[in-house]
Scaffold this active site. Structure first.
Site, PDB file in Angstrom:
ATOM      1  N   LEU A   1       0.841  -1.192   0.000  1.00 39.37           N
ATOM      2  CA  LEU A   1       0.000   0.000   0.000  1.00 39.37           C
ATOM      3  C   LEU A   1       0.880   1.247   0.000  1.00 39.37           C
ATOM      4  O   LEU A   1       1.619   1.505   0.954  1.00 39.37           O
ATOM      5  CB  LEU A   1      -0.925  -0.015   1.224  1.00 39.37           C
ATOM      6  CG  LEU A   1      -1.799  -1.269   1.370  1.00 39.37           C
ATOM      7  CD1 LEU A   1      -2.785  -1.102   2.522  1.00 39.37           C
ATOM      8  CD2 LEU A   1      -2.536  -1.594   0.075  1.00 39.37           C
TER       9      LEU A   1
ATOM     10  N   ARG B   1       1.647  14.952   6.355  1.00 36.51           N
ATOM     11  CA  ARG B   1       2.438  15.363   7.524  1.00 36.51           C
ATOM     12  C   ARG B   1       3.933  15.499   7.201  1.00 36.51           C
ATOM     13  O   ARG B   1       4.686  16.097   7.970  1.00 36.51           O
ATOM     14  CB  ARG B   1       2.239  14.372   8.675  1.00 36.51           C
ATOM     15  CG  ARG B   1       0.950  14.612   9.447  1.00 36.51           C
ATOM     16  CD  ARG B   1       0.851  13.683  10.638  1.00 36.51           C
ATOM     17  NE  ARG B   1       0.390  12.362  10.253  1.00 36.51           N
ATOM     18  CZ  ARG B   1       0.373  11.314  11.073  1.00 36.51           C
ATOM     19  NH1 ARG B   1       0.811  11.442  12.316  1.00 36.51           N
ATOM     20  NH2 ARG B   1      -0.067  10.148  10.658  1.00 36.51           N
TER      21      ARG B   1
ATOM     22  N   GLN C   1      -5.622   3.161  -6.699  1.00 32.05           N
ATOM     23  CA  GLN C   1      -6.722   3.400  -5.764  1.00 32.05           C
ATOM     24  C   GLN C   1      -7.275   4.785  -6.075  1.00 32.05           C
ATOM     25  O   GLN C   1      -6.731   5.800  -5.660  1.00 32.05           O
ATOM     26  CB  GLN C   1      -6.254   3.326  -4.313  1.00 32.05           C
ATOM     27  CG  GLN C   1      -7.404   3.446  -3.316  1.00 32.05           C
ATOM     28  CD  GLN C   1      -6.929   3.535  -1.870  1.00 32.05           C
ATOM     29  OE1 GLN C   1      -5.758   3.798  -1.603  1.00 32.05           O
ATOM     30  NE2 GLN C   1      -7.843   3.318  -0.930  1.00 32.05           N
TER      31      GLN C   1
ATOM     32  N   ASP D   1       5.285   2.679   3.869  1.00 29.35           N
ATOM     33  CA  ASP D   1       5.877   3.613   4.835  1.00 29.35           C
ATOM     34  C   ASP D   1       6.295   2.911   6.127  1.00 29.35           C
ATOM     35  O   ASP D   1       6.492   3.548   7.155  1.00 29.35           O
ATOM     36  CB  ASP D   1       4.920   4.766   5.145  1.00 29.35           C
ATOM     37  CG  ASP D   1       3.618   4.308   5.779  1.00 29.35           C
ATOM     38  OD1 ASP D   1       3.433   3.090   5.974  1.00 29.35           O
ATOM     39  OD2 ASP D   1       2.775   5.176   6.095  1.00 29.35           O
TER      40      ASP D   1
ATOM     41  N   ASN E   1       5.572   8.780   9.221  1.00 27.54           N
ATOM     42  CA  ASN E   1       4.533   9.712   8.796  1.00 27.54           C
ATOM     43  C   ASN E   1       5.001  11.157   8.730  1.00 27.54           C
ATOM     44  O   ASN E   1       4.324  11.988   8.141  1.00 27.54           O
ATOM     45  CB  ASN E   1       3.335   9.624   9.744  1.00 27.54           C
ATOM     46  CG  ASN E   1       2.663   8.264   9.692  1.00 27.54           C
ATOM     47  OD1 ASN E   1       2.161   7.861   8.645  1.00 27.54           O
ATOM     48  ND2 ASN E   1       2.665   7.550  10.798  1.00 27.54           N
TER      49      ASN E   1
ATOM     50  N   ARG F   1      33.683  10.736  -6.025  1.00 32.09           N
ATOM     51  CA  ARG F   1      32.403  10.897  -6.707  1.00 32.09           C
ATOM     52  C   ARG F   1      32.150   9.702  -7.628  1.00 32.09           C
ATOM     53  O   ARG F   1      33.024   8.842  -7.810  1.00 32.09           O
ATOM     54  CB  ARG F   1      32.404  12.218  -7.477  1.00 32.09           C
ATOM     55  CG  ARG F   1      32.383  13.441  -6.563  1.00 32.09           C
ATOM     56  CD  ARG F   1      32.553  14.725  -7.350  1.00 32.09           C
ATOM     57  NE  ARG F   1      31.540  14.858  -8.395  1.00 32.09           N
ATOM     58  CZ  ARG F   1      31.609  15.759  -9.380  1.00 32.09           C
ATOM     59  NH1 ARG F   1      32.665  16.574  -9.461  1.00 32.09           N
ATOM     60  NH2 ARG F   1      30.651  15.831 -10.283  1.00 32.09           N
TER      61      ARG F   1
ATOM     62  N   LYS G   1      36.639  11.985  -9.679  1.00 38.48           N
ATOM     63  CA  LYS G   1      35.371  11.713 -10.350  1.00 38.48           C
ATOM     64  C   LYS G   1      35.630  11.012 -11.677  1.00 38.48           C
ATOM     65  O   LYS G   1      36.464  11.445 -12.468  1.00 38.48           O
ATOM     66  CB  LYS G   1      34.620  13.033 -10.574  1.00 38.48           C
ATOM     67  CG  LYS G   1      33.172  12.887 -11.066  1.00 38.48           C
ATOM     68  CD  LYS G   1      33.033  12.889 -12.560  1.00 38.48           C
ATOM     69  CE  LYS G   1      33.360  14.211 -13.193  1.00 38.48           C
ATOM     70  NZ  LYS G   1      33.078  14.204 -14.680  1.00 38.48           N
TER      71      LYS G   1
ATOM     72  N   SER H   1      53.472  19.976  -8.652  1.00 36.16           N
ATOM     73  CA  SER H   1      52.419  20.731  -7.977  1.00 36.16           C
ATOM     74  C   SER H   1      51.914  21.882  -8.845  1.00 36.16           C
ATOM     75  O   SER H   1      52.644  22.436  -9.668  1.00 36.16           O
ATOM     76  CB  SER H   1      52.949  21.288  -6.658  1.00 36.16           C
ATOM     77  OG  SER H   1      53.317  20.244  -5.783  1.00 36.16           O
TER      78      SER H   1
ATOM     79  N   ARG I   1      55.274  27.119 -18.664  1.00 37.44           N
ATOM     80  CA  ARG I   1      54.995  28.269 -17.816  1.00 37.44           C
ATOM     81  C   ARG I   1      55.812  29.453 -18.330  1.00 37.44           C
ATOM     82  O   ARG I   1      56.840  29.295 -19.013  1.00 37.44           O
ATOM     83  CB  ARG I   1      55.328  27.972 -16.355  1.00 37.44           C
ATOM     84  CG  ARG I   1      56.773  27.555 -16.098  1.00 37.44           C
ATOM     85  CD  ARG I   1      56.978  27.185 -14.639  1.00 37.44           C
ATOM     86  NE  ARG I   1      58.379  26.830 -14.390  1.00 37.44           N
ATOM     87  CZ  ARG I   1      58.767  25.686 -13.829  1.00 37.44           C
ATOM     88  NH1 ARG I   1      57.875  24.782 -13.478  1.00 37.44           N
ATOM     89  NH2 ARG I   1      60.046  25.454 -13.610  1.00 37.44           N
TER      90      ARG I   1
END
Length: 452
Positions: free
Chosen positions: A17, A24, A84, A114, A237, A326, A344, A398, A433
């Protein structure tokens, strides 16, 4: 009552159900789609039914709950969706599954989406009672610390004769502490006939599923009670109960992980997902969060304040502190991921190290490569994602920016502070650089200008 009893060839239909509005919760999202340990309450219930070897499942939803139906179909593709159209009570909701009920089953389980903490063992035990007794109905009950608000189970000489909703109970019945957990098992042959006899002569004017016990007794059939811990049949609830259910589920998951051989240094501060896999001798330090889809290999250590989701960590790896893995992070054995590093959609080879303040996304890192502090892969141009490939045994200095798509060969060195926009051959040194320029006295003159 054994698992073999429940699996003895008896066909079982579960009616879940899930049509409640959940007002609520004060949410735009249907109540049963709110998550516990990374999975919706509805998905928890459906997964448990599958674990309990339930052959057929109907999920009853409201007419405006397409998201609930989609969640059910994603979890159990063969599940039937019943609508329903009007919300006229629990028995009315069960009868929304009439077409499935008419097919005939040995056992019928009525389950609430629930109420997500019921175990597979309890569903198996409910079915076993039906198989081993002449009961037409079985009700899950619990001894309530505070029975206020619950329906009471009315016993006579040890036999269940009725369930009384609190608003319909007299003072002596309200004093009872044996309460209705909501879930029910019905003998398949009698179920539809009993459901069709339920009326709505009660304070709410609704069709109460709980009336089925008295109806069964009136026709000379037996009803049984299976008592379980109160926490197991806790319904959700509102947000307060959702948090309570999360806490209870986390306790279960933590205990399971520790009994399987993982060390959780401060269990209460560690949050697991429903599918978190921690191999033996894994050590998890305080304040670590595991999102869904995480697997941690034997002997790995996850240091404090790290966050992982949809990631695989190999044996003996060290992650964190303050690391973020991730989706798509795939780390081989003995990898070191240090503080304030984010990974990731990247494969990192065995023994590689990315120890400080770096972002590595949409990349592949070869075995035993060292990534220096502050290195980033520039993988997104505002429209598409591009890949960075770094070979084995490479050294990235770095504060390097690797502008994808780009490749760095095996054994190559990249000088500190470089912006790499072209492929670097293996065993080469790449320096990208600007030449340093010094202007003697400039800083002193600048300060004196603004002091005047």
């Amino acid at each position: 009552m054994t698992e073999q009893t429940a699996k003895s060839g008896r066909r079982c239909l579960a009616v879940v159900l899930a049509a409640g509005l959940g007002s609520r919760m004060k949410s735009a999202q249907p109540k049963v789609l709110h998550a516990l340990a990374g999975r919706s309450m509805l998905a928890h219930v459906l997964a448990t039914l599958r674990e309990a070897d339930v052959s057929d499942i109907v999920v009853v939803v409201g007419p405006d709950q397409e998201g609930v139906a989609q969640e059910a179909a994603a979890m159990i593709p063969h599940a039937t969706i019943a609508i329903q159209a009007e919300r006229l009570g629990t028995a009315h909701a069960v009868l929304a599954a009439r077409k499935s009920l008419e097919k005939g089953f040995d056992d019928l389980l009525v389950v609430f989406a629930d109420t997500p903490l019921v175990s597979a063992e309890t569903f198996i035990a409910m079915r076993a009672v039906l198989a081993e007794t002449k009961a037409a109905a079985l009700v899950l009950g619990f001894e309530a610390a505070d029975p206020t608000g619950y329906g009471r189970l009315i016993l006579e000489q040890g036999q269940l004769i009725a369930i009384r909703e609190e608003r319909d109970a007299d003072p002596s019945e309200r004093a009872l502490t044996l309460c209705n957990g909501g879930l029910m098992a019905l003998a398949g042959e009698q179920a539809l006939g009993l459901l069709d006899r339920i009326g709505k002569a009660n304070a709410q004017g609704e069709y109460y599923l709980t009336d089925i016990v008295a109806l069964a007794r009136d026709t000379g059939q037996e009803a049984e009670v299976l008592i379980v811990p109160e926490d197991e049949v806790m319904g959700v609830n509102d947000r307060v109960q959702l948090a309570r259910a999360e806490s209870l589920l986390q306790d279960r998951l933590r205990e399971k992980a520790m009994r399987a051989g993982a060390t959780l240094i401060d269990p209460a501060s560690i949050f697991l997902s429903f599918d978190t896999q921690l191999d033996r001798d894994v050590i998890v330090e305080p304040h670590v969060v595991f999102g869904p889809g995480v697997t941690i290999g034997e002997g790995a250590r996850i240091r404090a304040f790290s966050h992982l989701e949809e990631a695989r960590v190999g044996a003996g790896a060290i992650i964190g502190p303050f690391a973020r893995l991730r989706p798509g992070a795939d780390l081989a054995e003995a990898v070191h991921i240090g503080n304030f590093v984010e990974i990731k959609a990247t494969k990192v080879g065995a023994g590689a190290k990315i120890n400080h303040l770096s972002y590595i996304g949409d990349a592949s890192i070869g075995a035993k490569t060292n990534i220096g502090a502050g290195t980033i892969t520039c993988n997104y141009d505002g429209f598409g994602k591009f890949k960075t490939e770094i070979g084995a045994g490479a050294f990235i200095g770095s504060q390097t920016a690797l502008v994808a798509p780009v490749k760095v060969g095996d054994g190559a060195y990249v000088g500190t502070g470089s912006v790499i926009t072209h492929d670097v051959p293996e065993d080469a040194l790449a320096i990208a650089r600007e030449r340093q320029i010094d202007k003697p006295g400039w800083a002193k003159a600048f300060r004196e200008k603004y002091r005047k």
